[in-house]
Scaffold this motif. Structure first.
Motif, PDB file in Angstrom:
ATOM      1  N   LYS A 248       1.897   2.020  -3.500  1.00 36.06           N
ATOM      2  CA  LYS A 248       0.657   2.275  -4.497  1.00 36.06           C
ATOM      3  C   LYS A 248       0.261   3.826  -3.893  1.00 36.06           C
ATOM      4  CE  LYS A 248      -1.619  -2.269  -5.535  1.00 36.06           C
ATOM      5  NZ  LYS A 248      -2.351  -3.142  -5.145  1.00 36.06           N
ATOM      6  N   VAL A 249       0.285   4.036  -2.740  1.00 30.68           N
ATOM      7  CA  VAL A 249      -0.281   5.407  -2.406  1.00 30.68           C
ATOM      8  C   VAL A 249       0.824   6.482  -2.987  1.00 30.68           C
ATOM      9  CG1 VAL A 249       0.954   5.880  -0.112  1.00 30.68           C
ATOM     10  CG2 VAL A 249      -1.094   6.605  -0.530  1.00 30.68           C
TER      11      VAL A 249
ATOM     12  N   SER B  47       0.840  -1.329  -0.065  1.00 28.74           N
ATOM     13  CA  SER B  47       0.003   0.005  -0.066  1.00 28.74           C
ATOM     14  C   SER B  47       1.035   1.074  -0.108  1.00 28.74           C
ATOM     15  CB  SER B  47      -1.202   0.014   1.325  1.00 28.74           C
ATOM     16  OG  SER B  47      -1.742  -1.123   1.135  1.00 28.74           O
TER      17      SER B  47
ATOM     18  N   HIS C  64      -5.726   3.567  -0.801  1.00 28.99           N
ATOM     19  CA  HIS C  64      -4.275   3.070  -0.587  1.00 28.99           C
ATOM     20  C   HIS C  64      -3.698   3.612   1.025  1.00 28.99           C
ATOM     21  CE1 HIS C  64      -4.476   1.252  -4.060  1.00 28.99           C
ATOM     22  NE2 HIS C  64      -4.185   1.949  -4.849  1.00 28.99           N
TER      23      HIS C  64
END
Lengths: 147, 299
Positions: free
Chosen positions: B31-32, B28, B248
């Protein structure tokens, strides 16, 4: 009093700054915008726009779009725009070659890909034209190739 | 007295879980970052497009400019587009946005049609017996404008065919890694907005200019037809990007909390395990000592 000029393409803020005059490729012809212009909303053609500030001129290619003119600002919203000095000639030529190859193969028109390729071809030609015309001799057009 | 074997098994399973949550947290986090980069790239265009739309909406006589700008005199139905995630394990992210949407529209006096973007939102809306007319799930991780333009098109169509008279967008606005705010925005027809920054900065001539109507080139219909629907869809697109970044970020925080909790729990169980083990040894010692005592006192 200068006018504030903003050029925004879909993926970034291309230019943000002051200008004494902004010259745009309007769909009804070239137009020069001075500070305190009446509110104007116009579509743009493919072409080169000029931002002049204190005697210095900067050139940007714009791939259509719209311009929102307010007395204190000019906001250009376009699919793609770049400073003529930043255009990568080799990449543009590459893109033209790719697009021509694709179109020569005679793919079915009116698909998303076909339209995208056609637009890419148009944009790349515009970029090369702009480089030829507006990039000064101090700025060799193949400068990026050397780096 | 807990059995040492049992405690050992629990410790092992908790450590396994914490490994999973830690991995999810790392995923995450990356992804963020990616979502944030996309968001920062597309934000200027969307913001400016929104500004242009509000400029148009602030025109006098806007109700005659374009069907998408016209405010209807009587309102009989609304459309709400709710943007959630496809997957869970993101803390309260999905429930928060749905709860926010339901609460925002609980007092809405007309029937509402919902459009769910994201599987979690669809499930939650259907479970609370809402009228969901369409769902868009399994969006790609980094959607392009064309991937999601159908959502905007649907909203515009619902509005133009008069099935609904207002369209709202509910999504989670990404402010920072630790701050995401559920947001509701009316996209059709555009809200009239008073007191924009321009009025303050352009003091002397402000009144005059606000009243001034646009000059349109080539002509009003052509240009409004070209930009109003497109810019409206663009707002939906941007909202989806905001929501994805928020999701995310929420998942990252939720997974971090889970990892921390697991580590803490494992530590306290380890303590318990040590105690239990110590107790067993002590008991055995007592047995032996007791036995020896009994033998020696006999002799």
């Amino acid at each position: 009093m200068p006018i504030r000029c903003e050029i925004v393409s879909q993926d970034r803020m291309v230019f943000e700054g002051e200008a004494d005059i902004v010259i745009l490729p309007g769909s009804e012809g070239e137009m020069g915008i001075l500070p305190n212009h009446a509110p104007l909303l116009s579509t743009l053609n493919y072409g080169v726009m000029k931002v002049r500030f204190q005697g210095q001129e900067q050139y940007f290619t714009v791939a259509g779009g719209v311009v929102d003119v307010q007395p204190d600002r000019v906001v250009v919203l376009t699919d793609a725009a770049e400073n003529v000095d930043e255009i990568d000639v080799r990449r543009a030529e590459e893109a033209i070659r790719r697009a021509e190859e694709y179109l020569k193969a005679g793919p079915p028109p009116d698909t998303d890909e076909y339209l995208a390729m056609e637009a890419a071809l148009k944009r790349s030609h515009l970029r090369l034209e702009a480089v030829k015309r507006y990039r000064g001799p101090s700025m060799p057009s193949y400068r990026r190739e050397e780096s | 007295m807990p059995n040492t074997r049992e405690v050992r098994l629990r410790i092992r399973s908790i450590k396994n879980i914490s490994q999973v949550t830690r991995a999810l947290q790392a995923v995450s986090t990356s992804k963020v970052r990616k979502s944030m980069a996309t968001l920062m790239q597309t934000r200027p265009y969307a913001t400016k497009a929104w500004q242009v739309l509000t400029n148009i909406a602030n025109q006098p006589g806007r109700d005659n400019l374009h069907p998408l700008l016209t405010q209807r005199k009587t309102i009989s139905a609304g459309l709400v587009i709710v943007i959630t995630g496809d997957r869970g394990l993101a803390g309260a992210y999905n429930t928060n946005i749905i709860r926010f949407a339901l609460q925002q529209f609980s007092k809405y006096p007309y029937p509402i049609r919902y459009v769910a973007v994201g599987r979690k939102g669809r499930d939650l809306l259907i479970r609370s017996r809402k009228n969901v007319i369409a769902e868009f799930s399994n969006l790609p991780a980094a959607p392009t404008y064309t991937d999601v333009s159908a959502i905007g098109k649907l909203a515009i169509e619902e509005f133009l065919t008069q099935r609904v008279d207002e369209v709202f967008l509910v999504y989670t606005d990404f402010v920072s890694m630790v701050r995401q705010i559920p947001t509701v925005r009316k996209i059709l027809p555009l809200e009239y907005q008073r007191g924009e920054e321009r009025v303050e900065t352009f003091d002397a001539n402000a009144r005059h200019h606000i009243e001034a109507t646009y000059i349109y080139e080539p002509d009003m219909d052509t240009i409004l037809d070209r930009i109003v629907p497109r810019f409206t869809s663009l707002q939906v697109y941007q909202a989806i990007l905001e929501a994805q970044a928020s999701e995310h970020a929420a998942r990252m925080v939720a997974m971090k909390n889970a990892t921390d909790a697991a580590t803490e729990l494992a530590a306290s169980l380890q303590l318990e395990y040590n105690k239990a083990r110590q107790q067993v040894i002590t008991n055995e010692m007592l047995d032996i000592a007791g036995g020896a005592e009994a033998l020696s006192s006999q002799g």
